[in-house]
Design an enzyme around this catalytic site. Structure first.
Site, PDB file in Angstrom:
ATOM      1  N   ASP A 107      13.974  -0.471  -0.820  1.00  0.00           N
ATOM      2  CA  ASP A 107      13.032   0.641  -0.666  1.00  0.00           C
ATOM      3  C   ASP A 107      13.723   1.905  -0.172  1.00  0.00           C
ATOM      4  O   ASP A 107      14.783   1.854   0.457  1.00  0.00           O
ATOM      5  CB  ASP A 107      11.870   0.267   0.260  1.00  0.00           C
ATOM      6  CG  ASP A 107      12.325  -0.099   1.669  1.00  0.00           C
ATOM      7  OD1 ASP A 107      13.345  -0.794   1.810  1.00  0.00           O
ATOM      8  OD2 ASP A 107      11.651   0.308   2.643  1.00  0.00           O
ATOM      9  N   GLU A 147      12.161  -2.250   4.287  1.00  0.00           N
ATOM     10  CA  GLU A 147      12.974  -2.054   5.494  1.00  0.00           C
ATOM     11  C   GLU A 147      12.584  -0.776   6.208  1.00  0.00           C
ATOM     12  O   GLU A 147      12.552  -0.727   7.447  1.00  0.00           O
ATOM     13  CB  GLU A 147      14.455  -2.010   5.109  1.00  0.00           C
ATOM     14  CG  GLU A 147      15.428  -1.981   6.289  1.00  0.00           C
ATOM     15  CD  GLU A 147      15.742  -0.569   6.786  1.00  0.00           C
ATOM     16  OE1 GLU A 147      16.332  -0.443   7.871  1.00  0.00           O
ATOM     17  OE2 GLU A 147      15.397   0.407   6.089  1.00  0.00           O
TER      18      GLU A 147
END
Length: 392
Positions: free
Chosen positions: A82, A144
């Site tokens: 991400d 994350e």
């Protein structure tokens, strides 16, 4: 096929793969499934055993792949899929179309941290050709940036699989410096529900703002107390666990007893025992002091704390195979600490030796015109090429 030859020939392949990864708009609010499927195909074509592990919603997934024997003691190359949003950022070029200019690769996620992922996956065919006796794993996670949720899910998956790798290299952007420690990051929202009333009769209401203020006062007491709990040899700056009150919101008017209030706060522990201490003191303070007083006036009054994220830090340790390996691979003669957080503490919590080391500078992360220097990508490929000596 030598390591030097591989490093030279793989640079263009790694750049091309990085461009493909940048084109996937994997902001944390969106699905990462297309990117994970793309990486899975590359790894499967290299001969890796690939598992895609979906979250409960089915819109996010972790990838865990292995080249070599399915046994304990392997080495993990870890990265998150991400990226942070580009909304309201002034970019010179399309953030999701990588551009190379003056030796730099521009695009959202180039350094944080798709550059490392591209380098690792580009090396996969070379690792497979070695027929390694020590397994090399690829661990690519989701979310994350918003709480390390994918990393925590992956930890649970590894426990269920009964697999115990020995070493993890987390490729966050460190300018290829070796990082052996960082603080944890625990984030919370605490909500107070009181009883509204007219300001002229405060004894007939439960002022949620006032109770929230008392809670913040306890946070300030703990903030001071934690300084004395700093480990004697702590190398962190500052060396103790910190607490920050980010916001306190509540109330509607001067003459209304507020029935709602909310505090957003965080702590950055240098050791888990500090976090446990803070949480136990706050729980006792609420249960034994604040709540009895609130409920004496309104039985429905309450205090609830939502855990936004609890991510353990990476604690420096004397014996660290990961640090020793990467020092040998890079020629570095020491390791540092950083203030930003990563998924490294999650892997350490599984019993692995862990370091953070990856291409690009954290100074470029999350900013418009994020970039990764081609030279940094080349250095990363060289390090990962030398890693082959630890697999056979």
């Amino acid at each position: 096929m030598t390591i030097m030859t591989v490093s030279k020939t793989l640079l263009e392949e790694a750049k091309a793969l990085l461009g493909e990864l940048i084109a996937f708009e994997t902001v944390s609010s969106a699905s990462n499934l297309d990117m994970i499927a793309h990486l899975a195909r590359h790894l499967q074509e290299s001969g890796a055993d690939v598992e895609i592990l979906h979250d409960e919603t089915g819109t996010k997934a972790n990838l865990f792949a292995t080249i070599g024997p399915r046994k304990d003691g392997g080495i993990v190359l870890s990265g998150h899929s991400d990226v942070v949003p580009v909304l309201d950022q002034d970019w010179t070029s399309d953030p999701f179309r990588m551009e190379e200019r003056d030796g730099k690769l521009y695009g959202r996620g180039t350094c944080d941290m798709k550059g490392f992922i591209a380098a690792a996956v580009a090396m996969a065919p070379f690792y497979a050709a070695l027929n390694p006796t020590r397994p090399i794993h690829f661990a690519f996670t989701y979310d994350e940036e918003v709480g390390c949720f994918g990393g925590q899910a992956l930890a649970n998956s590894l426990k269920e699989l009964g697999l115990k790798p020995a070493v993890a290299i987390v490729g966050e952007p460190t300018s290829m410096r070796i990082i052996e420690g960082h603080k944890g990051c625990y984030e919370y929202t605490t909500r107070f529900t009181g009883l509204e009333g007219h300001g002229s009769g405060p004894e007939r209401g439960v002022n949620a703002v006032e109770y929230a203020v008392r809670y913040v006062s306890k946070l300030l007491e703990l903030k001071s107390e934690l300084q004395a709990r700093a480990p004697k040899e702590s190398r962190f700056d500052p060396p103790w666990t910190t607490i920050n009150t980010g916001s306190l919101v509540g109330g509607v008017a001067h003459n209304v007893i507020p029935g709602k209030a909310q505090i957003e706060w965080e702590m950055r522990p240098v050791q888990r025992s500090d976090a446990d201490h803070v949480k136990s003191v706050l729980a006792a303070f609420c249960d034994e002091e604040l709540l009895p007083q609130m409920r004496a006036v309104c039985p429905d009054a309450g205090i609830e704390t939502e855990i936004i994220g609890e991510v353990d830090g990476l604690e420096p340790v004397d014996q660290n195979e990961a640090r020793d390996i990467v020092m040998e691979l890079t020629g570095a003669n020491g390791a540092d600490l950083v203030p930003f957080g990563t998924e490294a503490g999650i892997f350490q919590g599984l019993g692995m030796n862990v370091v953070v080391c990856g291409p690009g500078s954290i100074e470029q992360a999350h900013k418009p015109d994020e970039f990764l220097e081609v030279e940094q990508l080349s250095q990363c490929l060289a390090m990962l090429g030398r890693l082959s000596h630890k697999l056979v």
